[in-house]
Motif scaffolding. Structure first.
Motif, PDB file in Angstrom:
ATOM      1  N   ASN A  76      20.627  25.153  58.478  1.00 20.04           N
ATOM      2  CA  ASN A  76      20.104  25.222  57.111  1.00 20.04           C
ATOM      3  C   ASN A  76      20.992  24.454  56.142  1.00 20.04           C
ATOM      4  O   ASN A  76      20.509  23.808  55.216  1.00 20.04           O
ATOM      5  N   LYS A  77      22.319  24.524  56.372  1.00 22.15           N
ATOM      6  CA  LYS A  77      23.232  23.780  55.507  1.00 22.15           C
ATOM      7  C   LYS A  77      23.019  22.276  55.683  1.00 22.15           C
ATOM      8  O   LYS A  77      23.030  21.514  54.721  1.00 22.15           O
ATOM      9  N   SER A  78      22.817  21.855  56.934  1.00 21.25           N
ATOM     10  CA  SER A  78      22.590  20.429  57.187  1.00 21.25           C
ATOM     11  C   SER A  78      21.336  19.946  56.478  1.00 21.25           C
ATOM     12  O   SER A  78      21.291  18.851  55.918  1.00 21.25           O
ATOM     13  N   ILE A  79      20.306  20.803  56.497  1.00 16.83           N
ATOM     14  CA  ILE A  79      19.056  20.455  55.809  1.00 16.83           C
ATOM     15  C   ILE A  79      19.283  20.400  54.307  1.00 16.83           C
ATOM     16  O   ILE A  79      18.871  19.470  53.624  1.00 16.83           O
ATOM     17  N   SER A  80      20.004  21.411  53.773  1.00 16.90           N
ATOM     18  CA  SER A  80      20.173  21.489  52.318  1.00 16.90           C
ATOM     19  C   SER A  80      21.019  20.348  51.778  1.00 16.90           C
ATOM     20  O   SER A  80      20.913  19.986  50.614  1.00 16.90           O
ATOM     21  N   ASN A  81      21.878  19.781  52.636  1.00 13.36           N
ATOM     22  CA  ASN A  81      22.677  18.637  52.182  1.00 13.36           C
ATOM     23  C   ASN A  81      21.795  17.466  51.775  1.00 13.36           C
ATOM     24  O   ASN A  81      22.184  16.628  50.972  1.00 13.36           O
ATOM     25  N   PHE A  82      20.596  17.413  52.366  1.00 19.16           N
ATOM     26  CA  PHE A  82      19.670  16.334  52.050  1.00 19.16           C
ATOM     27  C   PHE A  82      18.570  16.793  51.096  1.00 19.16           C
ATOM     28  O   PHE A  82      17.690  16.030  50.742  1.00 19.16           O
ATOM     29  N   THR A  83      18.640  18.046  50.722  1.00 21.89           N
ATOM     30  CA  THR A  83      17.561  18.586  49.895  1.00 21.89           C
ATOM     31  C   THR A  83      18.128  19.366  48.707  1.00 21.89           C
ATOM     32  O   THR A  83      17.701  20.478  48.435  1.00 21.89           O
ATOM     33  N   ASP A  84      19.114  18.793  48.015  1.00 23.02           N
ATOM     34  CA  ASP A  84      19.635  19.469  46.828  1.00 23.02           C
ATOM     35  C   ASP A  84      18.536  19.659  45.795  1.00 23.02           C
ATOM     36  O   ASP A  84      18.492  20.662  45.092  1.00 23.02           O
ATOM     37  N   VAL A  85      17.635  18.674  45.717  1.00 23.23           N
ATOM     38  CA  VAL A  85      16.469  18.797  44.834  1.00 23.23           C
ATOM     39  C   VAL A  85      15.218  18.553  45.660  1.00 23.23           C
ATOM     40  O   VAL A  85      15.074  17.512  46.303  1.00 23.23           O
ATOM     41  N   LEU A  86      14.340  19.542  45.676  1.00 31.48           N
ATOM     42  CA  LEU A  86      13.061  19.428  46.377  1.00 31.48           C
ATOM     43  C   LEU A  86      11.961  19.223  45.348  1.00 31.48           C
ATOM     44  O   LEU A  86      11.890  19.965  44.362  1.00 31.48           O
ATOM     45  N   LYS A  87      11.110  18.243  45.587  1.00 33.16           N
ATOM     46  CA  LYS A  87      10.018  17.959  44.653  1.00 33.16           C
ATOM     47  C   LYS A  87       8.731  17.722  45.437  1.00 33.16           C
ATOM     48  O   LYS A  87       8.676  16.883  46.331  1.00 33.16           O
ATOM     49  N   VAL A  88       7.735  18.506  45.132  1.00 29.52           N
ATOM     50  CA  VAL A  88       6.406  18.335  45.702  1.00 29.52           C
ATOM     51  C   VAL A  88       5.407  18.436  44.565  1.00 29.52           C
ATOM     52  O   VAL A  88       5.360  19.450  43.855  1.00 29.52           O
ATOM     53  N   LYS A  89       4.645  17.362  44.389  1.00 33.79           N
ATOM     54  CA  LYS A  89       3.722  17.286  43.254  1.00 33.79           C
ATOM     55  C   LYS A  89       4.508  17.520  41.963  1.00 33.79           C
ATOM     56  O   LYS A  89       5.481  16.829  41.691  1.00 33.79           O
ATOM     57  N   ASP A  90       4.126  18.544  41.178  1.00 36.05           N
ATOM     58  CA  ASP A  90       4.796  18.756  39.894  1.00 36.05           C
ATOM     59  C   ASP A  90       5.771  19.927  39.921  1.00 36.05           C
ATOM     60  O   ASP A  90       6.216  20.400  38.883  1.00 36.05           O
ATOM     61  N   ILE A  91       6.114  20.401  41.135  1.00 36.20           N
ATOM     62  CA  ILE A  91       7.086  21.485  41.230  1.00 36.20           C
ATOM     63  C   ILE A  91       8.429  20.925  41.683  1.00 36.20           C
ATOM     64  O   ILE A  91       8.500  20.084  42.586  1.00 36.20           O
ATOM     65  N   VAL A  92       9.493  21.356  41.017  1.00 33.01           N
ATOM     66  CA  VAL A  92      10.839  20.870  41.313  1.00 33.01           C
ATOM     67  C   VAL A  92      11.749  22.072  41.542  1.00 33.01           C
ATOM     68  O   VAL A  92      11.817  22.993  40.722  1.00 33.01           O
ATOM     69  N   MET A  93      12.467  22.069  42.679  1.00 28.71           N
ATOM     70  CA  MET A  93      13.413  23.124  43.018  1.00 28.71           C
ATOM     71  C   MET A  93      14.801  22.509  43.117  1.00 28.71           C
ATOM     72  O   MET A  93      15.038  21.619  43.934  1.00 28.71           O
ATOM     73  N   ASP A  94      15.721  22.983  42.292  1.00 30.18           N
ATOM     74  CA  ASP A  94      17.101  22.503  42.307  1.00 30.18           C
ATOM     75  C   ASP A  94      17.947  23.538  43.040  1.00 30.18           C
ATOM     76  O   ASP A  94      18.209  24.623  42.531  1.00 30.18           O
ATOM     77  N   ASN A  95      18.390  23.199  44.261  1.00 29.05           N
ATOM     78  CA  ASN A  95      19.117  24.162  45.078  1.00 29.05           C
ATOM     79  C   ASN A  95      20.573  24.327  44.680  1.00 29.05           C
ATOM     80  O   ASN A  95      21.261  25.197  45.215  1.00 29.05           O
ATOM     81  N   LYS A  96      21.040  23.508  43.763  1.00 25.24           N
ATOM     82  CA  LYS A  96      22.395  23.709  43.242  1.00 25.24           C
ATOM     83  C   LYS A  96      22.400  24.733  42.125  1.00 25.24           C
ATOM     84  O   LYS A  96      23.286  25.568  42.028  1.00 25.24           O
TER      85      LYS A  96
END
Length: 224
Positions: free
Chosen positions: A118-138
């Protein structure tokens, strides 16, 4: 290197677990009481904390509660108690998972590998964006069309897994494993309940619905 804080007052067990962690290539710090654990967790950056419940100083539940005030580091509770209320309390104060003693070291190592992936994945996904939704994992902020959306931890974790796996149908069983953990023994309907909670926050008021139900299979977030 994946860094782990092991909090365990049974010194023989702590030594054995530390030896296994080092053998697997992890960097492990070991402490034997709650106050020292809290101090180290505040001073250093760990990738995972293995936290015994029955420890001197501050018990594991209180240590977990205080860590969660400033950090989202994954926490696996280690407990000799098998009563469901103790497990629920640990999860409610912010633990990600738990193992009941005695446990097989192979199972603990398997759980750790999950968080390592999960950490390896999150290193590449600090910000997730799909359509108009944005998730900032920091910052753990979620916005849709620029509007702030308040989510509980489980809602956030569920949405994160769906966004990471956009355009992939995830079964209820897969979502339970990823969000609630492999030890979850409750009803699989918990997924449906939390998807309903999530939809009420991210889909209500929007014409374009983000989460799609695949009847008889599970759920998917489609980007197109």
């Amino acid at each position: 290197m994946f860094k782990i804080l092991l909090v365990e007052d049974e010194k023989q067990m702590a030594m054995f677990v530390e030896m296994e962690l080092n053998h697997e290539g992890y960097k492990a710090d070991v402490v034997y009481d709650g106050r020292e654990a809290l101090n180290l967790a505040e001073e250093k950056k760990y990738d995972l904390i293995l936290l015994d419940v029955m420890i001197p100083g501050l018990n594991g539940i209180e240590v977990c509660r205080r860590i969660r005030q400033s950090s989202q580091v994954p926490i696996i509770m280690l407990t000799a108690k098998s009563d469901i209320s103790d497990k629920v309390l640990g999860l409610d104060v912010g633990a990600n998972d738990y193992l009941t003693k005695p446990f097989a070291i192979e199972e603990l190592l398997a759980r750790i590998r999950v968080y390592q992936r999960n950490k390896s994945i999150s290193n590449f996904t600090d910000v997730l964006k799909v359509k108009d939704i944005v998730m900032d994992n920091k910052t753990h902020q979620v916005k849709r069309d620029g509007i702030d959306i308040e989510l509980t931890k489980k809602e956030y974790d569920l949405l994160k897994i769906l966004l990471i796996n956009k355009n992939v149908v995830l079964t209820r069983e897969q979502l339970i494993q990823k969000v609630w953990g492999y030890d979850y023994e409750g009803d699989s309907n918990v997924v449906d309940v939390f998807v309903r909670y999530l939809r009420s926050k991210i889909d209500e008021g929007f014409d374009d619905k983000l989460i799609t139900t695949i009847r008889g299979v599970g759920y998917i977030v489609k980007e197109v």
